[in-house]
Design a protein around this motif. Structure first.
Motif, PDB file in Angstrom:
ATOM      1  N   PRO A 129     -60.388  55.869 -93.902  1.00 32.08           N
ATOM      2  CA  PRO A 129     -60.785  54.670 -93.136  1.00 32.08           C
ATOM      3  C   PRO A 129     -61.157  53.481 -94.018  1.00 32.08           C
ATOM      4  CG  PRO A 129     -61.816  56.628 -92.213  1.00 32.08           C
ATOM      5  CD  PRO A 129     -61.213  57.041 -93.520  1.00 32.08           C
ATOM      6  N   THR A 130     -61.465  53.742 -95.278  1.00 34.25           N
ATOM      7  CA  THR A 130     -61.878  52.634 -96.151  1.00 34.25           C
ATOM      8  C   THR A 130     -60.753  51.641 -96.368  1.00 34.25           C
ATOM      9  OG1 THR A 130     -63.061  52.128 -98.215  1.00 34.25           O
ATOM     10  CG2 THR A 130     -61.232  53.655 -98.382  1.00 34.25           C
ATOM     11  N   PHE A 131     -59.493  52.068 -96.167  1.00 37.71           N
ATOM     12  CA  PHE A 131     -58.359  51.167 -96.384  1.00 37.71           C
ATOM     13  C   PHE A 131     -58.347  50.005 -95.402  1.00 37.71           C
ATOM     14  CE2 PHE A 131     -56.219  55.273 -97.898  1.00 37.71           C
ATOM     15  CZ  PHE A 131     -56.642  55.067 -99.211  1.00 37.71           C
ATOM     16  N   SER A 132     -59.000  50.169 -94.267  1.00 40.24           N
ATOM     17  CA  SER A 132     -59.041  49.086 -93.273  1.00 40.24           C
ATOM     18  C   SER A 132     -60.374  48.342 -93.290  1.00 40.24           C
ATOM     19  CB  SER A 132     -58.789  49.644 -91.869  1.00 40.24           C
ATOM     20  OG  SER A 132     -59.807  50.571 -91.504  1.00 40.24           O
ATOM     21  N   ASN A 133     -61.264  48.706 -94.213  1.00 41.27           N
ATOM     22  CA  ASN A 133     -62.575  48.056 -94.291  1.00 41.27           C
ATOM     23  C   ASN A 133     -62.480  46.669 -94.902  1.00 41.27           C
ATOM     24  OD1 ASN A 133     -63.623  50.351 -93.190  1.00 41.27           O
ATOM     25  ND2 ASN A 133     -64.945  50.883 -94.903  1.00 41.27           N
ATOM     26  N   PRO A 179     -58.391  45.505 -98.777  1.00 41.86           N
ATOM     27  CA  PRO A 179     -57.809  46.839 -99.018  1.00 41.86           C
ATOM     28  C   PRO A 179     -57.560  47.129-100.494  1.00 41.86           C
ATOM     29  CG  PRO A 179     -56.751  45.805 -97.135  1.00 41.86           C
ATOM     30  CD  PRO A 179     -57.622  44.751 -97.751  1.00 41.86           C
ATOM     31  N   ALA A 180     -57.152  46.115-101.248  1.00 41.94           N
ATOM     32  CA  ALA A 180     -56.903  46.323-102.682  1.00 41.94           C
ATOM     33  C   ALA A 180     -58.188  46.701-103.407  1.00 41.94           C
ATOM     34  CB  ALA A 180     -56.301  45.056-103.293  1.00 41.94           C
ATOM     35  N   PHE A 181     -59.294  46.049-103.073  1.00 41.73           N
ATOM     36  CA  PHE A 181     -60.572  46.358-103.715  1.00 41.73           C
ATOM     37  C   PHE A 181     -61.084  47.735-103.282  1.00 41.73           C
ATOM     38  CE2 PHE A 181     -60.326  41.844-104.390  1.00 41.73           C
ATOM     39  CZ  PHE A 181     -60.978  41.643-105.610  1.00 41.73           C
ATOM     40  N   HIS A 182     -60.819  48.113-102.038  1.00 37.70           N
ATOM     41  CA  HIS A 182     -61.228  49.447-101.582  1.00 37.70           C
ATOM     42  C   HIS A 182     -60.367  50.541-102.230  1.00 37.70           C
ATOM     43  CE1 HIS A 182     -64.370  48.492 -98.742  1.00 37.70           C
ATOM     44  NE2 HIS A 182     -63.619  47.540 -98.202  1.00 37.70           N
ATOM     45  N   ILE A 183     -59.099  50.270-102.439  1.00 34.82           N
ATOM     46  CA  ILE A 183     -58.244  51.218-103.156  1.00 34.82           C
ATOM     47  C   ILE A 183     -58.753  51.395-104.585  1.00 34.82           C
ATOM     48  CG2 ILE A 183     -55.936  51.530-104.145  1.00 34.82           C
ATOM     49  CD1 ILE A 183     -54.831  50.210-101.595  1.00 34.82           C
ATOM     50  N   PHE A 184     -59.166  50.296-105.197  1.00 39.50           N
ATOM     51  CA  PHE A 184     -59.754  50.343-106.538  1.00 39.50           C
ATOM     52  C   PHE A 184     -60.983  51.265-106.561  1.00 39.50           C
ATOM     53  CE2 PHE A 184     -63.496  48.154-108.482  1.00 39.50           C
ATOM     54  CZ  PHE A 184     -63.313  48.550-109.802  1.00 39.50           C
ATOM     55  N   CYS A 185     -61.858  51.143-105.561  1.00 37.07           N
ATOM     56  CA  CYS A 185     -63.060  51.978-105.498  1.00 37.07           C
ATOM     57  C   CYS A 185     -62.699  53.453-105.298  1.00 37.07           C
ATOM     58  CB  CYS A 185     -63.964  51.506-104.370  1.00 37.07           C
ATOM     59  SG  CYS A 185     -64.706  49.882-104.631  1.00 37.07           S
ATOM     60  N   LEU A 186     -61.798  53.714-104.360  1.00 32.50           N
ATOM     61  CA  LEU A 186     -61.410  55.094-104.088  1.00 32.50           C
ATOM     62  C   LEU A 186     -60.697  55.704-105.287  1.00 32.50           C
ATOM     63  CD1 LEU A 186     -61.310  57.440-102.116  1.00 32.50           C
ATOM     64  CD2 LEU A 186     -59.195  56.481-101.169  1.00 32.50           C
ATOM     65  N   PHE A 187     -59.907  54.907-105.976  1.00 34.60           N
ATOM     66  CA  PHE A 187     -59.223  55.381-107.181  1.00 34.60           C
ATOM     67  C   PHE A 187     -60.226  55.876-108.213  1.00 34.60           C
ATOM     68  CE2 PHE A 187     -57.603  54.275-111.475  1.00 34.60           C
ATOM     69  CZ  PHE A 187     -56.551  55.185-111.540  1.00 34.60           C
ATOM     70  N   PHE A 188     -61.280  55.114-108.448  1.00 38.25           N
ATOM     71  CA  PHE A 188     -62.281  55.525-109.442  1.00 38.25           C
ATOM     72  C   PHE A 188     -63.085  56.732-108.952  1.00 38.25           C
ATOM     73  CE2 PHE A 188     -61.534  51.869-112.089  1.00 38.25           C
ATOM     74  CZ  PHE A 188     -61.937  52.301-113.348  1.00 38.25           C
ATOM     75  N   HIS A 189     -63.309  56.815-107.640  1.00 36.17           N
ATOM     76  CA  HIS A 189     -63.996  58.003-107.116  1.00 36.17           C
ATOM     77  C   HIS A 189     -63.147  59.254-107.359  1.00 36.17           C
ATOM     78  CE1 HIS A 189     -66.493  60.594-104.763  1.00 36.17           C
ATOM     79  NE2 HIS A 189     -65.610  60.736-103.783  1.00 36.17           N
ATOM     80  N   TYR A 210     -68.489  63.931 -91.517  1.00 34.04           N
ATOM     81  CA  TYR A 210     -69.562  62.932 -91.549  1.00 34.04           C
ATOM     82  C   TYR A 210     -69.235  61.826 -92.554  1.00 34.04           C
ATOM     83  CZ  TYR A 210     -74.352  61.050 -91.519  1.00 34.04           C
ATOM     84  OH  TYR A 210     -75.447  60.236 -91.402  1.00 34.04           O
ATOM     85  N   THR A 211     -68.636  62.217 -93.673  1.00 36.54           N
ATOM     86  CA  THR A 211     -68.209  61.225 -94.652  1.00 36.54           C
ATOM     87  C   THR A 211     -67.185  60.287 -94.041  1.00 36.54           C
ATOM     88  OG1 THR A 211     -68.655  62.574 -96.624  1.00 36.54           O
ATOM     89  CG2 THR A 211     -66.923  60.922 -96.815  1.00 36.54           C
ATOM     90  N   ASN A 212     -66.208  60.843 -93.345  1.00 39.52           N
ATOM     91  CA  ASN A 212     -65.174  60.039 -92.707  1.00 39.52           C
ATOM     92  C   ASN A 212     -65.777  59.068 -91.697  1.00 39.52           C
ATOM     93  OD1 ASN A 212     -62.975  59.656 -90.436  1.00 39.52           O
ATOM     94  ND2 ASN A 212     -61.872  60.251 -92.291  1.00 39.52           N
ATOM     95  N   ILE A 213     -66.758  59.555 -90.933  1.00 44.71           N
ATOM     96  CA  ILE A 213     -67.417  58.700 -89.937  1.00 44.71           C
ATOM     97  C   ILE A 213     -68.262  57.631 -90.625  1.00 44.71           C
ATOM     98  CG2 ILE A 213     -69.175  58.684 -88.118  1.00 44.71           C
ATOM     99  CD1 ILE A 213     -68.173  61.523 -87.373  1.00 44.71           C
ATOM    100  N   ARG A 214     -68.970  58.029 -91.683  1.00 49.06           N
ATOM    101  CA  ARG A 214     -69.860  57.092 -92.371  1.00 49.06           C
ATOM    102  C   ARG A 214     -69.080  55.989 -93.078  1.00 49.06           C
ATOM    103  NH1 ARG A 214     -74.506  55.397 -93.008  1.00 49.06           N
ATOM    104  NH2 ARG A 214     -75.415  54.815 -95.009  1.00 49.06           N
ATOM    105  N   VAL A 215     -67.870  56.297 -93.540  1.00 45.86           N
ATOM    106  CA  VAL A 215     -67.035  55.259 -94.150  1.00 45.86           C
ATOM    107  C   VAL A 215     -66.786  54.129 -93.152  1.00 45.86           C
ATOM    108  CG1 VAL A 215     -64.722  54.748 -95.035  1.00 45.86           C
ATOM    109  CG2 VAL A 215     -65.913  56.802 -95.803  1.00 45.86           C
ATOM    110  N   ARG A 216     -66.661  54.482 -91.873  1.00 44.26           N
ATOM    111  CA  ARG A 216     -66.406  53.490 -90.831  1.00 44.26           C
ATOM    112  C   ARG A 216     -67.624  52.596 -90.593  1.00 44.26           C
ATOM    113  NH1 ARG A 216     -61.879  55.960 -87.920  1.00 44.26           N
ATOM    114  NH2 ARG A 216     -61.616  58.059 -88.759  1.00 44.26           N
ATOM    115  N   HIS A 220     -67.391  49.342 -92.354  1.00 48.81           N
ATOM    116  CA  HIS A 220     -66.174  48.592 -92.051  1.00 48.81           C
ATOM    117  C   HIS A 220     -66.346  47.102 -92.361  1.00 48.81           C
ATOM    118  CE1 HIS A 220     -62.474  47.417 -90.062  1.00 48.81           C
ATOM    119  NE2 HIS A 220     -63.148  46.521 -89.368  1.00 48.81           N
ATOM    120  N   ASP A 221     -67.469  46.543 -91.942  1.00 56.40           N
ATOM    121  CA  ASP A 221     -67.766  45.141 -92.234  1.00 56.40           C
ATOM    122  C   ASP A 221     -69.264  44.911 -92.041  1.00 56.40           C
ATOM    123  OD1 ASP A 221     -68.181  45.003 -89.462  1.00 56.40           O
ATOM    124  OD2 ASP A 221     -66.199  44.160 -89.080  1.00 56.40           O
ATOM    125  N   SER A 222     -69.694  43.672 -92.191  1.00 56.34           N
ATOM    126  CA  SER A 222     -71.120  43.363 -92.100  1.00 56.34           C
ATOM    127  C   SER A 222     -71.694  43.700 -90.733  1.00 56.34           C
ATOM    128  CB  SER A 222     -71.346  41.873 -92.397  1.00 56.34           C
ATOM    129  OG  SER A 222     -70.913  41.552 -93.701  1.00 56.34           O
TER     130      SER A 222
END
Length: 438
Positions: A28-32, A91-101, A397-403, A406-408
């Protein structure tokens, strides 16, 4: 040859599984979006991010602090993401974060696997399952969502990667005794410190791995090896304080040492509790009292509780090196955020601060899970079912918490709901939500 091929194939399967399950948990972070009301607007969206590869911009990144924070490696990477994505594309910045994770998950797996093989402390057939479970739990645990889903927390991910890489290279040095590996580990420490100041604790973590690898801690050589690491850590710590605050003094608005001991005890136990029971997670856990104010009575017993736990489990720590190693790794990597050192911390506890430390607790949990095979077979199905349910729950829960990130507005709404559930909040104040930066 067959054994080596089987060994490599299992590694490929484990690594592929870890990558895929991490992506499933975090897709879900890809759409955040960016969190504009909380740090992204000044940490990510800056002139250094936009100015591109040029000498003046690089000098600015590596010499100028940002709002009393100094993390040039992360700022440099923001610039790279901006250039590659041709703008502020969330999405590019979130991909960057997930990549490092994902990199950190794989580094945790490889680091523990190599260290345990070299230590000779564990049956070789047990090492891969335990390290795989450790890395998997680290990958999908809900407490780590904040570090991955919030772009401004990416400095946690970046410093952790180079920190784990420094440890891995140090283990290679212990194995091969080549100075080049020691120097390379030092370089990784410098980069890690330039990602976030918490990395300065690395020299003490090296000693934990010396103990794990059965190195003689009475040997002067081992302590001499640590001198360059200690000097770099001290120097980088002073540099960070000087660039951020104009001096190398600690924060002037301090709690007393007595208050800090109490707060440290509370925070330490709270991190363990949140790891075991990650429910109602927040983005902000403020201090229960401000400097100069009286602390609430409920917090005073916490140092006694910590001492009681240590006393009760002392024999257990001595008998099981796995628990000792996990707790040492967990504790040492939390020291910089437990308020014993009077650095300016806006919150008493933060989910992102446990990110790297959680590897230690994940290792203990995985070791205990693997001990199921030593129990009578009639209990296996029940216990395995419970373990699987736990992992599924944490992953969901992780999947839900990522949502939630999503935004402010989604973050703000979640906090508002939790505030409204608290009985100790004045009804007239429940409509107020405060977003603060840290």
């Amino acid at each position: 040859m067959k054994k080596l091929k089987s060994y490599l194939n299992l590694d490929i399967v484990n690594i592929t599984t870890l990558v895929l399950l991490t992506i499933v948990a975090y897709y879900p972070t890809f759409s955040n979006d960016f969190i504009y009301l909380w740090d992204d607007q000044w940490q990510v969206i800056t002139k250094t991010t936009e100015n591109g590869f040029n000498w003046d911009n690089l000098v600015l990144i590596f010499t100028e602090p940002f709002y009393n924070q100094f993390f040039p490696v992360n700022q440099f990477l923001y610039m790279c993401v901006y250039i590659l994505s041709n703008g502020y594309h969330a999405p590019a910045f979130h991909i960057f974060c997930l990549f490092f994770h994902i990199l950190n998950v794989l580094m945790a797996y490889l680091l523990l696997k190599k260290a345990l093989y070299l230590s000779g402390r564990m049956n070789e057939n047990d090492i891969k399952p335990i390290t795989f479970l450790t890395a998997l739990l680290f990958a999908i645990h809900p407490l780590n969502v904040e570090s991955v889903a919030w772009i401004s927390a990416s400095k946690i991910l970046v410093y952790s990667f180079f920190y784990l890489l420094a440890l891995y290279i140090y283990i290679i040095y212990c194995e091969k005794n080549h100075t080049k590996y020691l120097l390379l580990s030092l370089c990784m420490l410098i980069i890690s410190c330039l990602g976030k100041e918490q990395a300065i604790i690395l020299p003490f973590c090296l000693l934990i791995f010396d103990w794990l690898l059965n190195r003689n801690l009475y040997n002067k050589k081992i302590w001499i090896e640590k001198i360059p690491f200690l000097l770099i850590s001290f120097g980088m710590g002073c540099l960070t304080l000087y660039l951020a605050y104009g001096n190398i003094k600690f924060s002037s608005e301090n709690y007393t040492i007595f208050e800090r001991i109490i707060f440290s005890s509370y925070a330490y136990l709270e991190y363990i509790f949140k790891y075991l029971f990650p429910i109602n997670l927040l983005y902000l856990y403020p201090f229960p009292s401000l400097p100069g104010q009286m602390m609430p009575l409920w917090i005073y017993p916490y140092p006694l509780i910590v001492l009681a736990i240590l006393f009760c489990f002392w024999k257990l720590f001595q008998k099981y090196w796995q628990i000792t190693f996990g707790l040492l790794f967990f504790t040492v990597n939390l020291l910089m955020v437990l308020h014993l050192i009077p650095l300016p911390r806006f919150v008493i506890v933060a989910d992102r601060y446990i990110y790297l430390s959680s590897i230690g607790l994940s290792f203990i949990f995985s070791y205990l899970v693997f001990q199921i095979i030593h129990l009578p077979e009639k209990y296996h199905k029940v216990i395995y079912s419970i373990v699987v349910i736990f992992f599924i729950y944490w992953g969901c829960y992780t999947n839900i918490r990522v949502r939630v990130w999503h935004d402010s507005e989604s973050l703000k709404g979640k906090i508002q709901n939790l505030i409204n559930q608290r009985n100790d909040i004045n009804p007239k104040e429940r409509s107020k939500t405060i977003i603060n930066s840290d």
